[in-house]
Write a protein that holds these residues in place. Sequence first.
Motif, PDB file in Angstrom:
ATOM      1  N   LEU A 216       0.824  -1.219   0.000  1.00 20.95           N
ATOM      2  CA  LEU A 216       0.000   0.000   0.000  1.00 20.95           C
ATOM      3  C   LEU A 216       0.851   1.259   0.000  1.00 20.95           C
ATOM      4  N   ALA A 217       2.158   1.079   0.135  1.00 21.67           N
ATOM      5  CA  ALA A 217       3.037   2.247   0.075  1.00 21.67           C
ATOM      6  C   ALA A 217       3.311   2.645  -1.376  1.00 21.67           C
ATOM      7  N   ASP A 218       3.072   1.720  -2.298  1.00 20.48           N
ATOM      8  CA  ASP A 218       3.345   1.997  -3.710  1.00 20.48           C
ATOM      9  C   ASP A 218       2.331   1.232  -4.537  1.00 20.48           C
ATOM     10  N   LEU A 219       1.419   1.955  -5.192  1.00 18.28           N
ATOM     11  CA  LEU A 219       0.354   1.312  -5.960  1.00 18.28           C
ATOM     12  C   LEU A 219       0.860   0.659  -7.236  1.00 18.28           C
ATOM     13  N   LYS A 220       2.111   0.931  -7.628  1.00 22.05           N
ATOM     14  CA  LYS A 220       2.615   0.417  -8.888  1.00 22.05           C
ATOM     15  C   LYS A 220       3.310  -0.929  -8.760  1.00 22.05           C
ATOM     16  N   THR A 221       3.525  -1.419  -7.549  1.00 20.97           N
ATOM     17  CA  THR A 221       4.302  -2.629  -7.377  1.00 20.97           C
ATOM     18  C   THR A 221       3.496  -3.727  -6.704  1.00 20.97           C
ATOM     19  N   VAL A 222       3.904  -4.954  -6.987  1.00 20.96           N
ATOM     20  CA  VAL A 222       3.361  -6.132  -6.326  1.00 20.96           C
ATOM     21  C   VAL A 222       4.543  -6.898  -5.759  1.00 20.96           C
ATOM     22  N   GLN A 223       4.511  -7.194  -4.464  1.00 17.68           N
ATOM     23  CA  GLN A 223       5.647  -7.818  -3.815  1.00 17.68           C
ATOM     24  C   GLN A 223       5.350  -9.275  -3.478  1.00 17.68           C
ATOM     25  N   GLY A 224       6.389  -9.976  -3.028  1.00 20.81           N
ATOM     26  CA  GLY A 224       6.245 -11.382  -2.697  1.00 20.81           C
ATOM     27  C   GLY A 224       7.048 -11.761  -1.479  1.00 20.81           C
ATOM     28  N   ASN A 225       7.245 -13.065  -1.321  1.00 26.27           N
ATOM     29  CA  ASN A 225       7.939 -13.584  -0.153  1.00 26.27           C
ATOM     30  C   ASN A 225       9.361 -13.966  -0.537  1.00 26.27           C
ATOM     31  N   ILE A 226      10.301 -13.612   0.325  1.00 29.36           N
ATOM     32  CA  ILE A 226      11.700 -13.861   0.012  1.00 29.36           C
ATOM     33  C   ILE A 226      12.495 -13.966   1.299  1.00 29.36           C
ATOM     34  N   SER A 227      13.580 -14.716   1.261  1.00 27.80           N
ATOM     35  CA  SER A 227      14.433 -14.851   2.438  1.00 27.80           C
ATOM     36  C   SER A 227      15.578 -13.864   2.374  1.00 27.80           C
ATOM     37  N   ASN A 228      16.228 -13.677   3.512  1.00 30.15           N
ATOM     38  CA  ASN A 228      17.500 -12.976   3.494  1.00 30.15           C
ATOM     39  C   ASN A 228      18.525 -13.854   2.787  1.00 30.15           C
ATOM     40  N   SER A 229      19.667 -13.299   2.470  1.00 32.32           N
ATOM     41  CA  SER A 229      20.735 -14.082   1.867  1.00 32.32           C
ATOM     42  C   SER A 229      21.213 -15.127   2.871  1.00 32.32           C
ATOM     43  N   ILE A 230      21.286 -16.389   2.439  1.00 34.24           N
ATOM     44  CA  ILE A 230      21.647 -17.492   3.331  1.00 34.24           C
ATOM     45  C   ILE A 230      23.009 -18.034   2.927  1.00 34.24           C
ATOM     46  N   ASN A 231      23.925 -18.127   3.873  1.00 34.24           N
ATOM     47  CA  ASN A 231      25.247 -18.693   3.633  1.00 34.24           C
ATOM     48  C   ASN A 231      25.257 -20.146   4.090  1.00 34.24           C
ATOM     49  N   LEU A 232      25.084 -21.049   3.138  1.00 37.61           N
ATOM     50  CA  LEU A 232      25.125 -22.473   3.452  1.00 37.61           C
ATOM     51  C   LEU A 232      26.574 -22.932   3.566  1.00 37.61           C
ATOM     52  N   PRO A 233      26.875 -23.862   4.466  1.00 32.73           N
ATOM     53  CA  PRO A 233      28.249 -24.362   4.568  1.00 32.73           C
ATOM     54  C   PRO A 233      28.683 -25.044   3.276  1.00 32.73           C
ATOM     55  N   ASN A 234      29.929 -24.863   2.913  1.00 32.24           N
ATOM     56  CA  ASN A 234      30.466 -25.419   1.675  1.00 32.24           C
ATOM     57  C   ASN A 234      30.838 -26.890   1.892  1.00 32.24           C
ATOM     58  N   THR A 235      29.789 -27.715   2.019  1.00 29.97           N
ATOM     59  CA  THR A 235      29.998 -29.147   2.229  1.00 29.97           C
ATOM     60  C   THR A 235      29.864 -29.891   0.909  1.00 29.97           C
ATOM     61  N   ALA A 236      30.330 -31.132   0.908  1.00 27.36           N
ATOM     62  CA  ALA A 236      30.252 -31.942  -0.308  1.00 27.36           C
ATOM     63  C   ALA A 236      28.798 -32.136  -0.738  1.00 27.36           C
ATOM     64  N   ALA A 237      27.897 -32.346   0.232  1.00 27.89           N
ATOM     65  CA  ALA A 237      26.490 -32.556  -0.096  1.00 27.89           C
ATOM     66  C   ALA A 237      25.880 -31.315  -0.717  1.00 27.89           C
ATOM     67  N   ASN A 238      26.189 -30.145  -0.164  1.00 27.04           N
ATOM     68  CA  ASN A 238      25.645 -28.889  -0.705  1.00 27.04           C
ATOM     69  C   ASN A 238      26.207 -28.602  -2.085  1.00 27.04           C
TER      70      ASN A 238
END
Length: 661
Positions: free
Chosen positions: A30-52
């Motif tokens: 409602l702060a801006d009639l021109k936009t439609v927003q959605g759901n999003i996470s913050n940036s996630i730092n996953l551990p650099n494992t073999a599985a990932n």
Amino acid sequence: MQNAQLLVNDIPLDLPSDSLIALSYAVNTLADLKTVQGNISNSINLPNTAANRAALGYPEDLNFNGVAIIRQKLACRYIQNGVDVIPQGNLRITGASKSALTVVLSCGNTDFFDVITGKITDLDLSEYDHLWNMQNVIASRLRTDGYIYPFINYGNITNDTSDIRGQGISPNEMRPAVFAKTLVDKIVASAGYTLINKITDDPVTTPIYNNLILPFSADKISHPQRYIDQYAPQDIEVQCGTDVHFVSPNGVHNAIPFNQTIADTAHLFDGINWTADRIMRVDINAHFPQIHLARPDTGGDSGKGAYFKIMVRYSDGSINKLFEAPNLSFVDDNHDVQHYDFNMTLTGVPLKPGDQIYLEVETAGHGVYTTVDIYHGATLTIKANNNDVIFGEQIQLEGTMPDMNCTDFLKFISFLFCAIIQTDNVAKTVTIVPFGYILQQMPNAIDWSAKVTEADEDYDVQIGDYYQQNEAKFAEDDAISPATYGNGSFYINDFNLDIYQDIYDIPFAASYDELVLGNNRTSTIKKIADYDTLGANGLQFTISTTQRILLLNKKDVPVNYRWDHDLTPVSDSIPFAYFASGNTNADLTMTSVFNNHYADFINVLADQRKLTCYLQLNEIDIQTLNFFKPVYIQKYASYFYISKITDFTGVKPCKVELIRL
């Protein structure tokens, strides 16, 4: 203690042990009639494992060919304390280092609007393909979806019944309009979702939504690529595999045979004649690498030789010369002459089913026989000309619509009806509701009173970037003067605000309405400079116009559809169109839009109050989150619209922006 699991394509990932995954949720702020927003996470730092690394395509390895994974959104699911907080979302890989792989999660409107990146001309509207003929034009007046041929004055109808243009309208001078609701349905369906539309539950918005059309306002109707691909096999290329030899006296017409087929999938060429199987335009080209002309040494006319022609034999048996090349003649006293790389070309030849195209050569030379040798390798090509649609051809709606992105069109619908869009990725639904619907849900409000914490609270007396006067402007069109016609503003009685701003630029131009055909009011889109100078090709749109948006106004009044001077009377469901109603009815002027669709929203802005607080929300609150239901908080004795939830983890209080209703 938090128990979380993140799966990508059903493969569990290793999560960081020292940080929480924070999620944010929003639709329209409602702060801006021109936009439609959605759901999003913050940036996630996953551990650099073999599985990932394996699950995410080894994004840290420059030499590994994991681009097919790295460059895609990956289907993901995020479960927290046994609750599907993101039951169906997407994961994007944004970076990698030796210690971490960086990703972002998204769902809801974010993913939906990412899917619909194409244009409205890319939508599959093939079910509405139809022949542009008198029968379909008249029958379309009863349609309520897809297309309709409205009575729009392009400069070809008048209100003077003493003139033929004031007595009726010819179907070949009408153009199809597309129902806006059909486009909304198709956009949502193309993304794999089902539409739940609350706009049609409101007695004010329903007739506007159901009668909203995109009238034809381009210069020509074009065939889309799918039509071109469908009929490309009917194009032909044939050649003379051997030399062709004629010996004939003056005035004899010889049809030229082509005995070798290069392309003729539809078998429309019989060796001499190519037969049209539908109404169409064609481009014709004949190429002769070498032609030899000869005659006896004595007698004859040195100015004569041979005339090469492109001919048409119409389905009624009559014959007409479409093109005659300049005479290939003997020069001076020569009796033997060669001509090289001789071409004949015609473009945009109109044909009907059964019409035949063929080539001929007419020998010329008084008192003698003329010999014509056409050397092998001569070719004839006939291809469909798809530059524009002609009356009687099949029309595809894609070729009648403006070049507009699907996202921009949905945002326009959202703005026009002051509506909010919410996506459910699991149920695969997209729900559109007018803002007033949320106020009607106050009796069903969710009580969040117990979730209030003692954390800081901020009170704002302004919601977003609104001014005292907030104007929406239609796109400019040279034919619409003043340029401000149709524009409108809503006002906020708050002298602490700045005075004026342009809040929304509408992607369509306004239109004037006028009286035609016996004092019936309809819209004008002036595209014909001078009707009285029309040539053999009929209606010519020579004036460029900006794309338009109009409303249907079906009336049971007597009108005529005309063909030449023959009139066909019809008296029911006549599809006139309008932009401004000229009375108290709702229309498309922004003054009317704000009065009829924005009253509830403007009332909220009249006493703007935004509360930013910290609420202890849990996973069930997020799983059952419904932006269309207000929340009630006893501490403030108020109902609120949920504007945004930021940094939800399920462990600590999350930041929530609430608009008081």
